[in-house]
Design a protein around this motif. Structure first.
Motif, PDB file in Angstrom:
ATOM      1  N   PRO A 217      12.919   2.795  12.851  1.00  0.00           N
ATOM      2  CA  PRO A 217      12.891   1.371  12.497  1.00  0.00           C
ATOM      3  C   PRO A 217      12.620   1.067  11.032  1.00  0.00           C
ATOM      4  O   PRO A 217      13.344   0.268  10.415  1.00  0.00           O
ATOM      5  CB  PRO A 217      11.798   0.804  13.408  1.00  0.00           C
ATOM      6  CG  PRO A 217      11.821   1.691  14.611  1.00  0.00           C
ATOM      7  CD  PRO A 217      12.111   3.063  14.077  1.00  0.00           C
ATOM      8  N   SER A 218      11.590   1.668  10.429  1.00  0.00           N
ATOM      9  CA  SER A 218      11.293   1.326   9.038  1.00  0.00           C
ATOM     10  C   SER A 218      12.376   1.847   8.097  1.00  0.00           C
ATOM     11  O   SER A 218      12.664   1.237   7.060  1.00  0.00           O
ATOM     12  CB  SER A 218       9.908   1.858   8.632  1.00  0.00           C
ATOM     13  OG  SER A 218       9.834   3.259   8.798  1.00  0.00           O
ATOM     14  N   GLY A 219      13.008   2.952   8.446  1.00  0.00           N
ATOM     15  CA  GLY A 219      14.133   3.451   7.655  1.00  0.00           C
ATOM     16  C   GLY A 219      15.328   2.523   7.761  1.00  0.00           C
ATOM     17  O   GLY A 219      16.043   2.291   6.780  1.00  0.00           O
ATOM     18  N   ALA A 220      15.548   1.980   8.955  1.00  0.00           N
ATOM     19  CA  ALA A 220      16.637   1.022   9.131  1.00  0.00           C
ATOM     20  C   ALA A 220      16.391  -0.235   8.313  1.00  0.00           C
ATOM     21  O   ALA A 220      17.302  -0.775   7.681  1.00  0.00           O
ATOM     22  CB  ALA A 220      16.789   0.687  10.607  1.00  0.00           C
ATOM     23  N   ALA A 221      15.152  -0.711   8.304  1.00  0.00           N
ATOM     24  CA  ALA A 221      14.838  -1.906   7.530  1.00  0.00           C
ATOM     25  C   ALA A 221      15.107  -1.695   6.043  1.00  0.00           C
ATOM     26  O   ALA A 221      15.565  -2.602   5.345  1.00  0.00           O
ATOM     27  CB  ALA A 221      13.376  -2.300   7.754  1.00  0.00           C
ATOM     28  N   LEU A 222      14.845  -0.484   5.565  1.00  0.00           N
ATOM     29  CA  LEU A 222      15.012  -0.195   4.143  1.00  0.00           C
ATOM     30  C   LEU A 222      16.472   0.044   3.766  1.00  0.00           C
ATOM     31  O   LEU A 222      16.935  -0.425   2.718  1.00  0.00           O
ATOM     32  CB  LEU A 222      14.176   1.039   3.774  1.00  0.00           C
ATOM     33  CG  LEU A 222      14.226   1.480   2.310  1.00  0.00           C
ATOM     34  CD1 LEU A 222      13.637   0.401   1.394  1.00  0.00           C
ATOM     35  CD2 LEU A 222      13.478   2.800   2.129  1.00  0.00           C
ATOM     36  N   LEU A 223      17.224   0.761   4.603  1.00  0.00           N
ATOM     37  CA  LEU A 223      18.545   1.237   4.207  1.00  0.00           C
ATOM     38  C   LEU A 223      19.723   0.535   4.866  1.00  0.00           C
ATOM     39  O   LEU A 223      20.813   0.474   4.274  1.00  0.00           O
ATOM     40  CB  LEU A 223      18.655   2.743   4.509  1.00  0.00           C
ATOM     41  CG  LEU A 223      17.675   3.668   3.793  1.00  0.00           C
ATOM     42  CD1 LEU A 223      17.921   5.111   4.222  1.00  0.00           C
ATOM     43  CD2 LEU A 223      17.794   3.546   2.291  1.00  0.00           C
ATOM     44  N   LEU A 224      19.550   0.042   6.092  1.00  0.00           N
ATOM     45  CA  LEU A 224      20.706  -0.433   6.846  1.00  0.00           C
ATOM     46  C   LEU A 224      21.443  -1.601   6.185  1.00  0.00           C
ATOM     47  O   LEU A 224      22.677  -1.582   6.117  1.00  0.00           O
ATOM     48  CB  LEU A 224      20.293  -0.791   8.275  1.00  0.00           C
ATOM     49  CG  LEU A 224      21.437  -1.226   9.210  1.00  0.00           C
ATOM     50  CD1 LEU A 224      22.525  -0.159   9.286  1.00  0.00           C
ATOM     51  CD2 LEU A 224      20.894  -1.530  10.602  1.00  0.00           C
ATOM     52  N   PRO A 225      20.769  -2.643   5.683  1.00  0.00           N
ATOM     53  CA  PRO A 225      21.541  -3.733   5.070  1.00  0.00           C
ATOM     54  C   PRO A 225      22.426  -3.254   3.921  1.00  0.00           C
ATOM     55  O   PRO A 225      23.610  -3.626   3.839  1.00  0.00           O
ATOM     56  CB  PRO A 225      20.445  -4.695   4.587  1.00  0.00           C
ATOM     57  CG  PRO A 225      19.294  -4.436   5.493  1.00  0.00           C
ATOM     58  CD  PRO A 225      19.330  -2.954   5.734  1.00  0.00           C
ATOM     59  N   ALA A 226      21.878  -2.428   3.033  1.00  0.00           N
ATOM     60  CA  ALA A 226      22.672  -1.928   1.907  1.00  0.00           C
ATOM     61  C   ALA A 226      23.770  -0.978   2.380  1.00  0.00           C
ATOM     62  O   ALA A 226      24.862  -0.937   1.796  1.00  0.00           O
ATOM     63  CB  ALA A 226      21.765  -1.221   0.901  1.00  0.00           C
ATOM     64  N   LEU A 227      23.492  -0.208   3.437  1.00  0.00           N
ATOM     65  CA  LEU A 227      24.508   0.681   3.989  1.00  0.00           C
ATOM     66  C   LEU A 227      25.706  -0.110   4.503  1.00  0.00           C
ATOM     67  O   LEU A 227      26.859   0.226   4.236  1.00  0.00           O
ATOM     68  CB  LEU A 227      23.906   1.525   5.116  1.00  0.00           C
ATOM     69  CG  LEU A 227      24.865   2.510   5.787  1.00  0.00           C
ATOM     70  CD1 LEU A 227      25.053   3.741   4.911  1.00  0.00           C
ATOM     71  CD2 LEU A 227      24.354   2.921   7.171  1.00  0.00           C
ATOM     72  N   LEU A 228      25.442  -1.183   5.227  1.00  0.00           N
ATOM     73  CA  LEU A 228      26.522  -2.012   5.758  1.00  0.00           C
ATOM     74  C   LEU A 228      27.312  -2.662   4.626  1.00  0.00           C
ATOM     75  O   LEU A 228      28.543  -2.778   4.697  1.00  0.00           O
ATOM     76  CB  LEU A 228      25.949  -3.068   6.700  1.00  0.00           C
ATOM     77  CG  LEU A 228      25.281  -2.518   7.969  1.00  0.00           C
ATOM     78  CD1 LEU A 228      24.658  -3.647   8.773  1.00  0.00           C
ATOM     79  CD2 LEU A 228      26.277  -1.738   8.824  1.00  0.00           C
ATOM     80  N   ASP A 229      26.612  -3.084   3.578  1.00  0.00           N
ATOM     81  CA  ASP A 229      27.304  -3.645   2.413  1.00  0.00           C
ATOM     82  C   ASP A 229      28.228  -2.601   1.779  1.00  0.00           C
ATOM     83  O   ASP A 229      29.366  -2.899   1.407  1.00  0.00           O
ATOM     84  CB  ASP A 229      26.308  -4.135   1.370  1.00  0.00           C
ATOM     85  CG  ASP A 229      25.569  -5.394   1.796  1.00  0.00           C
ATOM     86  OD1 ASP A 229      26.048  -6.073   2.724  1.00  0.00           O
ATOM     87  OD2 ASP A 229      24.504  -5.689   1.214  1.00  0.00           O
ATOM     88  N   ALA A 230      27.720  -1.376   1.661  1.00  0.00           N
ATOM     89  CA  ALA A 230      28.499  -0.315   1.019  1.00  0.00           C
ATOM     90  C   ALA A 230      29.749   0.037   1.821  1.00  0.00           C
ATOM     91  O   ALA A 230      30.759   0.461   1.252  1.00  0.00           O
ATOM     92  CB  ALA A 230      27.630   0.926   0.830  1.00  0.00           C
ATOM     93  N   LEU A 231      29.690  -0.130   3.133  1.00  0.00           N
ATOM     94  CA  LEU A 231      30.815   0.252   4.000  1.00  0.00           C
ATOM     95  C   LEU A 231      31.743  -0.907   4.313  1.00  0.00           C
ATOM     96  O   LEU A 231      32.764  -0.719   4.988  1.00  0.00           O
ATOM     97  CB  LEU A 231      30.280   0.851   5.304  1.00  0.00           C
ATOM     98  CG  LEU A 231      29.571   2.199   5.166  1.00  0.00           C
ATOM     99  CD1 LEU A 231      28.883   2.579   6.464  1.00  0.00           C
ATOM    100  CD2 LEU A 231      30.559   3.294   4.754  1.00  0.00           C
TER     101      LEU A 231
END
Length: 297
Positions: free
Chosen positions: A99-113
């Protein structure tokens, strides 16, 4: 019925003779005749009948050619679609993230993809790194975390790579006697009441390091895996805690680095050994690397 024999039947229908069919398929005439006889047995009806020195399709044979056209066309479409997947990063990639890793990385990951043709289907899985092999039964990529002194999760069926390092800091209530310092040494924490996560997670592993440094077993009064809840309990003056640096968001706690203790967690990407040869998965893995590279310790 065998698809290759259906192709032979279609060629015969198109070319009219066994010899022409054999030439088109780089086969001998006897091989073509043998394949057609086997197909007739598979179909359970007569597909060909003599027509002078040639063969012609029976009514059943003509009907089967129509169906063979449908089958072969569907296979050709599937082959073309798979070729597109092999040559470009398209498709669904199932990703599990703590969960905390998703909060940190997921929004930017989705933007990048965005616009890449890759559909990321992400879910949070609050499990320790030891659960990675089990998670890979349902996911293409697993983002996990471990104490920086722990071995990675690689095995013959799991390929793991370190993604980034995140320090683990001490959080205190504002009125705590140590709150005004620039850093805290482990031996200053021997008499504290701790709020920690469940065993097996990196934060709790660092707490064990504190115990080794002080020679005192930490007095853990609560075990809570939700970092936000831990922050609120600490802010209320009910203990102190260790938290991953980028997960600390409450303005009601004081964050201080630990001195004299290796206190960090490693983010790790895990997948099956051959999965990174799939373009869509490789694209997601690279996007993780790019996003993590923008985050400082």
């Amino acid at each position: 019925m065998d698809v290759n024999r259906l192709r032979v039947l279609r060629e015969l229908a198109d070319r009219g003779t066994v010899a022409a069919t054999a030439q088109a398929l780089s086969m001998t005439s006897s091989a073509v005749s043998q394949q057609l006889k086997i197909l007739s047995r598979e179909a359970g009806v007569t597909l060909l009948e003599p027509d002078g020195r040639c063969l012609r399709l029976t009514n059943a044979g003509q009907a089967l050619v129509v169906r063979a056209d449908d089958v072969v066309a569907a296979l050709d479409r599937a082959s073309a679609e798979m070729e597109a997947y092999r040559g470009s990063p398209r498709g669904r990639v199932r990703v599990a993230m703590f969960p905390s890793g998703a909060a940190l990385l997921l929004p930017a990951l989705l933007d990048a993809l965005a616009g890449s043709g890759v559909d990321v289907q992400a879910r949070d899985e609050d499990l320790p790194a030891s659960a990675v092999p089990e998670l890979l039964a349902d996911y293409d990529v697993v983002l996990t975390h471990r104490d920086e002194r722990a071995p990675d999760t690689s095995s013959p069926r799991v390929k793991a790579e370190p993604l980034m390092r995140e320090p683990i800091d001490l959080i205190l209530p504002p009125g705590h006697p140590l709150a005004g310092q620039d850093f805290v040494r482990a031996e200053q924490l021997a008499d504290e009441s701790w709020i920690s996560v469940r065993g097996g997670f990196p934060v709790d592993d660092v707490l064990l390091s504190v115990a080794a440094a002080t020679g005192v077993q930490p007095r853990v009064t609560m075990r809570i895996n939700d970092f936000h809840v831990i922050e609120e309990v600490v802010a209320g003056g009910h203990g102190i805690a260790l938290l991953a640096r980028h997960a600390i968001t409450s303005p009601r706690v004081v964050r201080l680095p630990l001195a004299g203790v290796r206190a960090a967690r490693i983010y790790e990407l895990a997948h099956r050994p051959a999965a990174d040869r799939v373009p869509a998965v490789a694209t997601v893995l690279q996007a993780f690397r790019d996003v993590a590279g923008l985050i400082e310790d």
